[in-house]
Design an enzyme around this catalytic site. Structure first.
Site, PDB file in Angstrom:
ATOM      1  N   GLU A  33       0.810  -1.216   0.000  1.00 30.57           N
ATOM      2  CA  GLU A  33       0.000   0.000   0.000  1.00 30.57           C
ATOM      3  C   GLU A  33       0.846   1.270   0.000  1.00 30.57           C
ATOM      4  O   GLU A  33       0.424   2.295  -0.528  1.00 30.57           O
ATOM      5  CB  GLU A  33      -0.957   0.012   1.193  1.00 30.57           C
ATOM      6  CG  GLU A  33      -2.068  -1.029   1.125  1.00 30.57           C
ATOM      7  CD  GLU A  33      -1.645  -2.415   1.580  1.00 30.57           C
ATOM      8  OE1 GLU A  33      -0.438  -2.621   1.897  1.00 30.57           O
ATOM      9  OE2 GLU A  33      -2.492  -3.308   1.632  1.00 30.57           O
ATOM     10  N   PHE A  81     -11.250  -8.088  13.563  1.00 30.39           N
ATOM     11  CA  PHE A  81     -10.172  -8.512  12.671  1.00 30.39           C
ATOM     12  C   PHE A  81      -9.903  -7.421  11.619  1.00 30.39           C
ATOM     13  O   PHE A  81     -10.827  -6.935  10.978  1.00 30.39           O
ATOM     14  CB  PHE A  81     -10.555  -9.829  11.981  1.00 30.39           C
ATOM     15  CG  PHE A  81      -9.527 -10.277  10.965  1.00 30.39           C
ATOM     16  CD1 PHE A  81      -8.260 -10.671  11.372  1.00 30.39           C
ATOM     17  CD2 PHE A  81      -9.828 -10.279   9.610  1.00 30.39           C
ATOM     18  CE1 PHE A  81      -7.313 -11.069  10.442  1.00 30.39           C
ATOM     19  CE2 PHE A  81      -8.882 -10.672   8.676  1.00 30.39           C
ATOM     20  CZ  PHE A  81      -7.622 -11.062   9.087  1.00 30.39           C
ATOM     21  N   GLN A  82      -8.661  -7.078  11.467  1.00 27.12           N
ATOM     22  CA  GLN A  82      -8.222  -6.024  10.530  1.00 27.12           C
ATOM     23  C   GLN A  82      -8.932  -4.687  10.780  1.00 27.12           C
ATOM     24  O   GLN A  82      -9.167  -3.930   9.848  1.00 27.12           O
ATOM     25  CB  GLN A  82      -8.366  -6.478   9.078  1.00 27.12           C
ATOM     26  CG  GLN A  82      -7.357  -7.572   8.732  1.00 27.12           C
ATOM     27  CD  GLN A  82      -7.224  -7.848   7.242  1.00 27.12           C
ATOM     28  OE1 GLN A  82      -8.147  -7.623   6.470  1.00 27.12           O
ATOM     29  NE2 GLN A  82      -6.070  -8.352   6.839  1.00 27.12           N
ATOM     30  N   LYS A 110     -17.427  -1.407   5.635  1.00 28.86           N
ATOM     31  CA  LYS A 110     -17.876  -2.359   4.621  1.00 28.86           C
ATOM     32  C   LYS A 110     -19.392  -2.343   4.445  1.00 28.86           C
ATOM     33  O   LYS A 110     -19.895  -2.430   3.323  1.00 28.86           O
ATOM     34  CB  LYS A 110     -17.399  -3.760   5.014  1.00 28.86           C
ATOM     35  CG  LYS A 110     -17.500  -4.776   3.898  1.00 28.86           C
ATOM     36  CD  LYS A 110     -16.831  -6.092   4.308  1.00 28.86           C
ATOM     37  CE  LYS A 110     -16.874  -7.103   3.176  1.00 28.86           C
ATOM     38  NZ  LYS A 110     -16.224  -8.374   3.577  1.00 28.86           N
ATOM     39  N   MET A 130      24.011   8.672   2.811  1.00 31.85           N
ATOM     40  CA  MET A 130      23.959   9.954   3.509  1.00 31.85           C
ATOM     41  C   MET A 130      24.266   9.771   4.988  1.00 31.85           C
ATOM     42  O   MET A 130      24.987  10.571   5.586  1.00 31.85           O
ATOM     43  CB  MET A 130      22.592  10.623   3.311  1.00 31.85           C
ATOM     44  CG  MET A 130      22.506  12.024   3.883  1.00 31.85           C
ATOM     45  SD  MET A 130      23.751  13.133   3.201  1.00 31.85           S
ATOM     46  CE  MET A 130      22.866  13.834   1.804  1.00 31.85           C
TER      47      MET A 130
END
Lengths: 559, 166
Positions: free
Chosen positions: A47, A109-110, A159, A472
């Site tokens: 993502e 969940f999630q 959802k 760097m």
């Protein structure tokens, strides 16, 4: 109409034709609605990549980029990308799936509180509470992301709101009591600015990313020509003035050019347009433009006097403000200091602070690679960078000739940004070559985007300046930590040529500048995603450099 | 010590706005001394009053950062000379000792407070006044034995024609 239908219809009404994302459980209803629609869904493999792609797309075109992620880890993975876009004022709208409303707050969940998590990383965010709210949420998100000081907006869609059916209306416009965009600058402020500028003996213009957002490059060049004022840019402002313009003095800041840093330090009037005085641009704040009266043009009032005190400010759209000041200047009697001492000084500084060549070094040198790349690419090619030495070499030695051709993660400094952003830029501008100037450390962070570039036919060229180091950080350890190389050596793997091949891309490892130029040319001719792995000296430093805690004047040009 | 300032502002009366406001203060390192929130005559709008220790530069940033927020409608720094500021405290004092009870009543009366509840062991008083008066009242009653305190934070209105217009 279902929430998902409203979602797709809402996006179409915003003229969206492409989005970048990764799907998941909480996006299933939306994805089912996208199936068969004419919206293009570019599948990222992570993502973060999707958000950077949307960001690259937005910066290349100057219109909103869209990314999507599922709930929970999908949403948290987006956060780096959203924060990167937001701090660089890039218009991105992110949509996240969410667990159904009945489960919100239960640690389902999630489930993750993406509204809370993204609050500090976005300009605004919205959680939809019913399908009928979706059109207004989309309209609001696009409006807020793309107006005023642009930024990232997140819309979280549970959802059940995607599935449920309600009567849905699509608003034609949206308004907020607390969000009014005022583009028109105050005439009195412009009077003041013009009067001050007309009296300048040693004027310098500093152009930032806001000049690009407001499409005001022509006005910056015009006012520079009128005043015979050197133009320096912040990192985000690179490209506002063509690098080969005689008044262009380069990047200002920690890794600014000698001439830019010294001109800013010696100026009597500093006209700062669409820049926010980041610490990397100002170096030690107390020394920044010490002898100068600062005039600040910005759309975001809260940036004025935040870091640097100004004598006058013009709040509003940079293009309108500059046009107003140009009109006023034309009516004032002032002497442009043509060929004056000030311009002579600029040219003297330019010679004085050219970093020395090291002819006996067997390695290909980064500045030479940047110049060779510039030579091979057409003027309208798009270039992104990663973060670190590669970014600063690109900023210093790769000339940009036009706005929206050079893109970098300036504010957040997100390693791994450049490659997916290049893919997004390629989706926006398939007609021109797109190159990511990368380091091996940064490229490794989002190299899985190779799958997207190849599978989605968005060919980009990645130039890996490969020093097998987090260069760097290593440079700082060399200068300030007694060469104690802790956690910077990246070892011998991966083999980037083989890695590219494993993804179905082309990999090449040139040994000379000539071979490098040929590799870039071939990649452009074949229009294939190509990783050009260029070995460079692990000991090479980026110069000039202003050490931390020092002022712009105190720049080092060699170790 | 930085001066204590009071800022009043109108916001959209909806979920998450208080979080966003306090999150901005936290993120930018401004320390809220007190905050009070309530609905106003328009049910879609809420009014917040924040008091904060800040110098004038910081205060300016706070106002600008608040104004920048989408859900913040109108912001104003309140001039203490032109505003009425009030805070309320509920205080529970240990008054087992009849002398303590006597003394408590004296202080509550002096600050024009009310006794709201009396138990054999304690009493609860309410005092309203300027925040400094509340501080004073609390310090005077401290020797008696404070069981619990709950302060509302400052709320304020400007005098006369001055108004937090939308």
């Amino acid at each position: 109409m279902s929430g998902s239908k409203a979602f797709v219809e809402g996006l179409k009404r915003e003229n969206v034709d492409i989005m970048f994302g990764v799907t998941g459980g909480a996006l299933l209803p939306i994805c089912d609605e996208l199936w068969g629609s004419d919206l293009r869904f570019v599948m990222a493999r992570h993502e973060q990549g999707a958000a950077h792609m949307a960001d690259g797309y937005a910066r290349a075109l100057g219109r909103v980029g869209v990314c999507l992620a599922t709930s929970g880890p999908g949403a948290t993975n987006l956060v780096t990308g959203i924060a990167t876009a937001n701090i660089d004022s890039s218009p991105v709208v992110a949509f996240t799936g969410q667990v159904p409303l009945s489960l919100v707050g239960t640690d389902a969940f999630q489930e993750v509180d993406i509204i809370g998590i993204s609050a500090s990383a976005t300009k605004y965010n919205i959680q939809v509470r019913s399908p009928s709210e979706i059109p207004l949420a989309i309209k609001s998100a696009f409006h807020i992301a793309s107006t005023g000081r642009q930024g990232a907006v997140l819309v979280d869609i549970p959802k059940d709101c995607q599935i449920d059916v309600e009567d849905i209306e699509f608003p034609d416009e949206v308004s907020f009591r607390g969000y009014k965009v005022n583009l028109e600058p105050n005439p009195r402020e412009m009077d003041w600015a013009a009067t001050l500028l007309s009296k300048a003996r040693r004027p310098v213009i500093m152009a930032g990313g806001g000049v690009i957002s407001s499409n005001a490059s022509a006005e910056v060049i015009k006012i520079a020509d009128m005043l015979m004022a050197p133009v320096v840019t912040s990192l985000m402002g690179k490209g506002t003035v063509p690098s080969d313009h005689p008044l262009f003095a380069g990047l200002c800041g920690m890794h600014g050019t000698g001439e830019a840093n010294l001109l800013v330090s010696d100026a009597d009037i500093l006209l700062v347009v669409g820049a926010r005085f980041s610490d990397r641009t100002t170096a030690r704040l107390e020394d920044f433009g010490r002898g100068a009266k600062v005039i600040h043009i910005d759309i975001d009032r809260s940036e004025v006097d935040k870091n640097v005190e100004t004598v006058t400010r013009v709040i509003g759209d940079a293009k309108l403000a500059l046009q107003g000041i140009i009109e006023r200047l034309a009516k004032l009697s002032y002497e442009p200091r043509a060929n004056g001492d000030w311009i002579k000084k600029m040219n003297k500084f330019k010679k004085q602070y050219t970093p020395p060549e090291r002819p006996n070094n067997p390695h290909m040198r980064a500045p030479a690679i940047m110049k060779a790349l510039r030579k091979v690419l057409p003027r309208n090619a798009l270039v992104t960078t990663e973060v670190g030495q590669n970014q600063m070499w690109a900023a210093l030695y790769f000339d940009a000739y036009a706005p929206r051709t050079f893109f970098t993660s300036g504010g957040l400094g997100t390693m791994g940004w450049g490659f997916p952003a290049a893919i997004g830029a390629k989706a926006a501008r398939p007609d021109v070559p797109v190159v990511d100037i990368a380091g091996d450390g940064s490229f490794a962070m989002t190299e899985n985007s190779l799958a997207t570039a190849v599978e989605e036919n968005l060919p980009v060229i990645v130039v890996v300046l490969n020093n097998r180091m987090l260069g760097m950080v290593a440079q700082w350890q060399r200068f300030f930590y007694g060469r104690r190389y802790m956690a910077v050596k990246l070892g011998e793997y991966p083999d980037f040529v083989k890695l590219a091949e494993a993804y179905g891309a082309v990999g090449v490892r040139p040994e000379t500048i000539g071979e490098f130029e040929k590799a870039v040319q071939t990649a452009m001719d074949d229009n294939l995603t190509t990783v050009i792995d260029v070995p460079i000296d692990p000991e090479e430093n980026v110069f000039p450099m202003v050490p931390p805690g020092k002022g712009l004047r105190d720049l080092m040009v060699e170790a | 010590m930085l001066p204590l300032n009071t800022i009043a502002f109108l916001v959209e009366n909806k979920a998450g706005v208080l979080f966003n406001v306090s999150n901005m203060f936290r993120r930018r390192g401004f320390n809220i001394e007190s905050i009070s929130v309530g609905a106003v005559e328009d049910p879609q709008v809420a009014r917040m009053t924040v008091s904060v220790y800040a110098d004038s530069k910081e205060l300016n940033q706070i106002v600008l950062q608040l104004e920048k927020m989408v859900d913040v409608i109108k912001v104003k720094r309140l001039d203490p000379m032109r505003s009425i500021m009030r805070e309320m405290v509920l205080i529970k004092l240990d008054t087992v000792d009849p002398m303590a009870r006597e003394e408590t009543l004296r202080h509550v009366n002096a600050y024009h407070g009310l006794i709201l509840h009396i138990d054999p062991e304690s009493l609860i008083a309410e005092v309203t006044g300027e925040p400094e008066a509340i501080d004073e009242f609390i310090s005077k009653t401290r020797p008696i034995g404070i069981e619990e305190i709950s302060r509302t934070g400052v709320t304020a209105l400007e005098k006369g024609n001055l108004k937090l217009e939308r």
